[in-house]
Design a protein around this motif. Structure first.
Motif, PDB file in Angstrom:
ATOM      1  N   UNK A 161       0.836  -1.198   0.000  1.00 33.11           N
ATOM      2  CA  UNK A 161       0.000   0.000   0.000  1.00 33.11           C
ATOM      3  C   UNK A 161       0.873   1.252   0.000  1.00 33.11           C
ATOM      4  N   UNK A 162       1.823   1.272  -0.929  1.00 35.45           N
ATOM      5  CA  UNK A 162       2.705   2.411  -1.064  1.00 35.45           C
ATOM      6  C   UNK A 162       3.455   2.350  -2.382  1.00 35.45           C
ATOM      7  N   UNK A 175      13.853  -8.762  -5.720  1.00 35.57           N
ATOM      8  CA  UNK A 175      12.704  -8.252  -6.449  1.00 35.57           C
ATOM      9  C   UNK A 175      12.279  -6.887  -5.913  1.00 35.57           C
ATOM     10  N   UNK A 176      11.610  -6.140  -6.784  1.00 32.17           N
ATOM     11  CA  UNK A 176      11.003  -4.867  -6.401  1.00 32.17           C
ATOM     12  C   UNK A 176       9.498  -5.019  -6.525  1.00 32.17           C
ATOM     13  N   UNK A 181       0.352   0.419  -5.159  1.00 36.95           N
ATOM     14  CA  UNK A 181       1.064   1.637  -5.489  1.00 36.95           C
ATOM     15  C   UNK A 181       1.743   1.534  -6.842  1.00 36.95           C
ATOM     16  N   UNK A 182       2.713   2.401  -7.086  1.00 32.77           N
ATOM     17  CA  UNK A 182       3.415   2.444  -8.366  1.00 32.77           C
ATOM     18  C   UNK A 182       4.913   2.313  -8.128  1.00 32.77           C
ATOM     19  N   UNK A 202      -5.472   4.988  -8.698  1.00 30.42           N
ATOM     20  CA  UNK A 202      -4.493   6.005  -9.006  1.00 30.42           C
ATOM     21  C   UNK A 202      -3.812   6.536  -7.756  1.00 30.42           C
ATOM     22  N   UNK A 203      -4.582   6.843  -6.733  1.00 29.05           N
ATOM     23  CA  UNK A 203      -4.035   7.449  -5.514  1.00 29.05           C
ATOM     24  C   UNK A 203      -4.128   6.530  -4.314  1.00 29.05           C
ATOM     25  N   UNK A 204      -4.376   5.255  -4.587  1.00 33.39           N
ATOM     26  CA  UNK A 204      -4.566   4.349  -3.457  1.00 33.39           C
ATOM     27  C   UNK A 204      -3.259   4.087  -2.726  1.00 33.39           C
TER      28      UNK A 204
END
Length: 560
Positions: A161-162, A175-176, A181-182, A202-204
């Motif tokens: 969640x980031x 791994x990444x 998130x993005x 998008x903004x979660x």
């Protein structure tokens, strides 16, 4: 003359003794000049000088390597000493490691973790951001926060969640991963283990709403707070309160029985709560370690969750009745109103620091224990009820003897009044009797099927996330339940029963043929299921193939 003779004799003697000519007769001999050195000798000298220079350079390199090894051993010794006491942990505050220093781990709970030095294991932030600009031995993790890396990381970089951001000097050997998130990477960064990005919106990934709950609620030990940033928590709380009120409306009789148990037997209910809370995990573990019982764990967990939700309704209703009983208003006498009032009181208590979490846990646990205890009491009264039948059968003879067997079987209360005898347990009707009941309609059967499909979908997704075996699992579940219980969980909720048209018990062959026939009903766009709407006997295609019908059993009829 004599002197001349002596001179000649002396010369002759010298010539005879030396074997050479006289000195004055010899030519002057000059030594030859030394020869010039050849070119090969000059090359050898250059080679020797070059070898000497290389040896000197090698000695300097060896000395430099020795100094470097000494410094490395020094750092290793300092790290070894630091590992005993350099684990930086902060709760409710940020954790930071300056450049040039070493720590085994940098951890922050409800804060950010930042490392510019060297970390032997991991940089972890829960409820905050993680940043690593110095080398990290294992991984960089952020839960409900973002991750920034601009150094070498030995294993994985994870943000739950980031967002994840990799700088130009980032080298990730594992791994990444970003969940919710993005992932943003500089072109010069390197990731050797691949990357995975699971985004929900998008903004979660910012998770500001959850961070606000951490800061304003969780840190204070309360579920709710009077702050606009946690408005979503209030909406969620009111949503559950609406669910509790709805349960009080739909199952008012059952809620009333549980409320009565809590009010009349508070001590036993408390003991039952403690035992239920302690034994529930043990029951789940014992079910897991068995081969057959492991498949029932999801149903067991779902049942415990439903019992906890229903039990919370009971506790809120009991709390609200403490107020509504004194109002004298008839409408306030309903359990739904009492549940609403009790829920509002509990929501206000949720905003009190520390007390909020204590009240939340007590309400949930007490409600669960009351439901379990009420079920045990009902089962005990049902088991004890047959003992009253011989007394009732001997009533004529007992009356002739001069006493009333009804009073004897009922008992005498402490105030001298008679207690009515327990009602006999409901008797399961036979297949022939069930066959005469009204046939179930299309919508009620589809509702039961939907509930069964949801249960199977949860289990299949837990065991096999791809979901390819959903239809097969649903058919197997139906065949098993039809053979063992004559119905499914959805059928129990909707009071449905599958019976044979000839009145016989459902055998394995009938259950399997009916389950396989469901595929035949499903293939032509579900026409086999819709067929019951036009059929006089309300039978689907698989009903006709297996020789079964689905009937609606009256309420309070035991289906299991």
């Amino acid at each position: 003359m004599k002197r001349l003779f002596v001179s000649i004799f002396a010369i002759a003697m010298l010539a005879g003794l030396g074997g050479t000519q006289p000195a004055f007769a010899q030519e002057e001999i000059t030594p030859p000049a030394p020869p010039e050195p050849p070119a090969e000798v000059e090359r050898n000298d250059d080679l020797e000088r070059g070898i000497q220079r290389e040896l000197e350079r090698a000695e300097r390199e060896i000395e430099r390597a020795q100094r470097k090894a000494e410094r490395a051993a020094d750092r290793a010794a300092r790290r070894l000493d630091a590992r005993n006491d350099r684990v930086i942990v902060n709760i409710g505050d940020n954790s930071s490691l300056p450049a040039g220093e070493y720590a085994d781990a940098v951890i922050s709970v409800f804060g950010s973790a930042t490392s510019a030095g060297e970390v032997g294991e991991a940089v972890v932030a829960i409820g905050g951001n993680s940043s690593a600009t110095g080398p990290v031995g294992e991984g960089v993790v952020a839960l409900f926060g973002n991750v920034y890396v601009d150094s070498e990381v030995g294993q994985d970089v994870v943000a739950i969640f980031g967002n994840v951001q990799l700088g130009p000097h980032a080298v990730v050997n594992g791994e990444t991963v970003s969940v919710g998130g993005a992932i943003t990477r500089d072109p010069a960064s390197k990731v050797h283990g691949g990357q995975q990005q699971i985004a929900f919106g998008k903004n979660f990934g910012d998770m500001k709403w959850l961070k606000a709950w951490f800061e304003n609620c969780l840190l204070y030990g309360r579920p709710l707070a009077f702050d606009s940033s946690v408005a979503w928590a209030w909406w969620l709380a009111f949503g559950f309160l609406g669910l509790y009120v709805l349960l009080a409306v739909m199952f008012d009789g059952t809620v009333q029985r549980c409320v009565t148990t809590l009010e009349e037997r508070p001590g036993e209910s408390t003991i039952a709560t403690i035992l239920a809370v302690l034994l529930s995990p043990i029951l789940i573990i014992l079910t897991l370690i068995t081969v057959i019982g492991a498949a029932l764990v999801p149903f067991l967990v779902l049942g415990l969750f439903c019992a906890a939700v229903f039990g919370k309704t009971v506790v809120l209703a009991a709390l609200g009745r403490r107020i509504t009983r004194f109002t004298g208003i008839g409408a306030f006498g309903h359990l739904a109103v009492a549940t609403l009032i009790g829920g509002l009181i509990v929501l206000l208590l949720y905003t009190v620091p520390v007390v909020g979490f204590i009240v939340s846990n007590i309400v949930g646990a007490l409600g669960f224990g009351v439901v379990v205890y009420t079920l045990l009491l009902a089962q005990r009264s049902r088991s004890a009820a047959p003992t009253a039948q011989p007394v009732a059968a001997a009533a004529p003879a007992a009356s002739a003897a001069g006493f009333d067997p009804t009073i004897e079987s009922a008992g005498i209360a402490g105030d001298g009044s008679t207690v009515p005898p327990p009602s006999p347990p409901p008797v399961s009707p036979s297949n022939v009797e069930l066959n005469t009941l009204p046939r179930a309609g299309f919508w009620i059967r589809m509702g039961a099927l939907t509930l069964d499909a949801l249960i199977v979908a949860v289990v299949v997704n837990w065991l096999e996330p791809s979901g390819h075996l959903f239809l097969v699992a649903l058919a197997g579940y139906g065949a098993l339940m039809w053979k063992l219980k004559g119905t499914t969980i959805g059928g129990i909720v909707c009071n449905l029963r599958v019976v044979r048209t000839d009145g016989r018990d459902i055998e394995w062959e009938t259950a399997i043929v009916r389950a396989l026939g469901c595929f035949l009903s499903l293939i032509p766009a579900g026409l086999g299921f819709i067929w019951m709407v036009f059929d006089n006997g309300r039978q689907t295609w698989h009903d006709k193939i297996a020789g079964t019908v689905v009937v609606r059993a009256p309420k309070n009829t035991p289906l299991v």
